[in-house]
Design an enzyme around this catalytic site. Sequence first.
Site, PDB file in Angstrom:
ATOM      1  N   ARG A   2       0.962  -1.006  -0.010  1.00 57.89           N
ATOM      2  CA  ARG A   2       0.044   0.056  -0.029  1.00 57.89           C
ATOM      3  C   ARG A   2       0.891   1.177  -0.029  1.00 57.89           C
ATOM      4  O   ARG A   2       1.763   1.397   0.964  1.00 57.89           O
ATOM      5  CB  ARG A   2      -0.983  -0.097   1.295  1.00 57.89           C
ATOM      6  N   HIS A   8      -7.325   0.539  -6.374  1.00 60.93           N
ATOM      7  CA  HIS A   8      -7.600  -0.162  -5.176  1.00 60.93           C
ATOM      8  C   HIS A   8      -8.368  -1.228  -5.479  1.00 60.93           C
ATOM      9  O   HIS A   8      -9.533  -1.570  -5.272  1.00 60.93           O
ATOM     10  CB  HIS A   8      -8.177   0.762  -4.266  1.00 60.93           C
ATOM     11  N   GLN A  27     -10.163  -3.839  -3.289  1.00 60.23           N
ATOM     12  CA  GLN A  27     -11.449  -3.636  -2.792  1.00 60.23           C
ATOM     13  C   GLN A  27     -12.856  -3.846  -3.514  1.00 60.23           C
ATOM     14  O   GLN A  27     -13.780  -4.152  -3.281  1.00 60.23           O
ATOM     15  CB  GLN A  27     -11.627  -2.067  -2.501  1.00 60.23           C
ATOM     16  N   ASP A  83     -17.401   7.495  -1.911  1.00 58.84           N
ATOM     17  CA  ASP A  83     -15.898   7.278  -1.084  1.00 58.84           C
ATOM     18  C   ASP A  83     -15.715   8.609  -0.376  1.00 58.84           C
ATOM     19  O   ASP A  83     -16.212   9.604  -0.772  1.00 58.84           O
ATOM     20  CB  ASP A  83     -14.926   6.751  -2.004  1.00 58.84           C
ATOM     21  N   CYS A  92     -16.323   1.734   0.515  1.00 56.43           N
ATOM     22  CA  CYS A  92     -15.182   0.812   0.748  1.00 56.43           C
ATOM     23  C   CYS A  92     -14.875   0.974   2.396  1.00 56.43           C
ATOM     24  O   CYS A  92     -14.006   0.260   2.918  1.00 56.43           O
ATOM     25  CB  CYS A  92     -13.707   1.264   0.157  1.00 56.43           C
ATOM     26  N   ARG A 129     -13.468  -8.417   2.042  1.00 55.13           N
ATOM     27  CA  ARG A 129     -11.976  -8.188   1.730  1.00 55.13           C
ATOM     28  C   ARG A 129     -11.397  -9.722   2.181  1.00 55.13           C
ATOM     29  O   ARG A 129     -10.345  -9.987   1.587  1.00 55.13           O
ATOM     30  CB  ARG A 129     -11.712  -7.078   2.623  1.00 55.13           C
TER      31      ARG A 129
HETATM   32  N1  NVA Z   1      -9.820   6.837  -1.611  1.00 53.38           N
HETATM   33  C1  NVA Z   1      -9.365   6.425  -0.233  1.00 53.38           C
HETATM   34  C2  NVA Z   1      -9.739   4.759  -0.057  1.00 53.38           C
HETATM   35  C3  NVA Z   1      -9.384   4.323   1.362  1.00 53.38           C
HETATM   36  C4  NVA Z   1      -9.770   2.775   1.511  1.00 53.38           C
HETATM   37  C5  NVA Z   1      -7.949   6.670   0.242  1.00 53.38           C
HETATM   38  O1  NVA Z   1      -7.303   6.444  -0.806  1.00 53.38           O
HETATM   39  O2  NVA Z   1      -7.621   6.929   1.284  1.00 53.38           O
HETATM   40  N1   CP Z   2     -11.078  -0.121   2.533  1.00 55.28           N
HETATM   41  C1   CP Z   2      -9.969  -0.107   2.786  1.00 55.28           C
HETATM   42  O1   CP Z   2      -9.014  -0.545   2.095  1.00 55.28           O
HETATM   43  O2   CP Z   2      -9.759   0.035   4.190  1.00 55.28           O
HETATM   44  P1   CP Z   2      -8.443   0.378   5.083  1.00 55.28           P
HETATM   45  O3   CP Z   2      -7.816   1.592   4.790  1.00 55.28           O
HETATM   46  O4   CP Z   2      -8.795   0.379   6.685  1.00 55.28           O
HETATM   47  O5   CP Z   2      -7.500  -0.746   4.646  1.00 55.28           O
END
Ligand code: NVA
Ligand code: CP
Length: 306
Positions: free
Chosen positions: A105, A132, A135, A220, A260, A288
Amino acid sequence: MTAPRHFLTLLDLGPEEHAALIRRALELKRLQRERRPHRLLEGRVLAMVFEKSSTRTRVSFEAGMAQMGGHAIFLSPRDTQLGRGEPVPDTARVLSRMADAIMIRTFEHEKIETFAAHATVPVINALTDRFHPCQLLADILTWVEHRGDIKGRTAAWIGDGNNMCHSWINATRVYDFRLRIAVPEGYDPDPDILAAAGDRVTLMRDPLEAARDADLVTTDVWASMGQEGEQARRSVAFRNYQVDERVMAAAKPDALFMHCLPAHRGEEVAACVIDGPQSVVWDEAENRLHAQKALLEFLILGSGAG
Ligand code: NVA
Ligand code: CP
């Protein structure tokens, strides 16, 4: 040595592989529910590199590896040499010598591409600024459990043209459904990602128009990880883009609501929607785990989803 399969975007797997993976995730979910052992990854190790925060992603990958008899190692930039400037290719080579798969990540999507180019084991995208995909596996699994095949259905995306939006766009290509995106001017998704989906995806400005007769409504956060400094500006730009009762009323009466998570009630979604009867967000979160177990099995063993 054959090159490993990676999962950097949804498009790294073909439609038939995706369909098999979703079927396998349903089987693995049943096995887990029935407490039947499925130690398919005994002795296998997943290295997890987190350069951003996480609750669901970390716990689902770690729990998934444990349930399949393997092990996961959490690595953060605070306490690895990667965080002190060890080159990405070197880190990829070293982790590949010890782990059976690597999950990352991070911020720039290019970083995970570089990582994958130098890794000799599968690399999984657990969120970049651009995509992502893990997800979306959970989201499609959730749809399938509640409603069956998503082919030919219509989803509505309300909000930012961000990493999740990009992954929903890619999902239309793999799973063959339509997507209407309502996004304020200046926050459009990447035009190349959009164009590649052709006429399956329509970009508009009005959330009610996007939601009209949709089978699924999703959104989101307004400011993603790394955009904390833009929160105030974004709160103004997105103020008419909340998924509330009006938006849900424009969709089909049995439309599902997805998010998500983490969610901000009163910003991108009204509390009555996310906590209401059409919301399947807790199933999405649980899924997930099951979807990623199927993914790990597919990438590490090259089986299960075959
Ligand atoms: N768009 C959000 C998704 C978090 C799971 C981010 O990147 O923070
Ligand atoms: N939806 C998701 O990826 O959650 P986290 O940021 O908690 O991993």
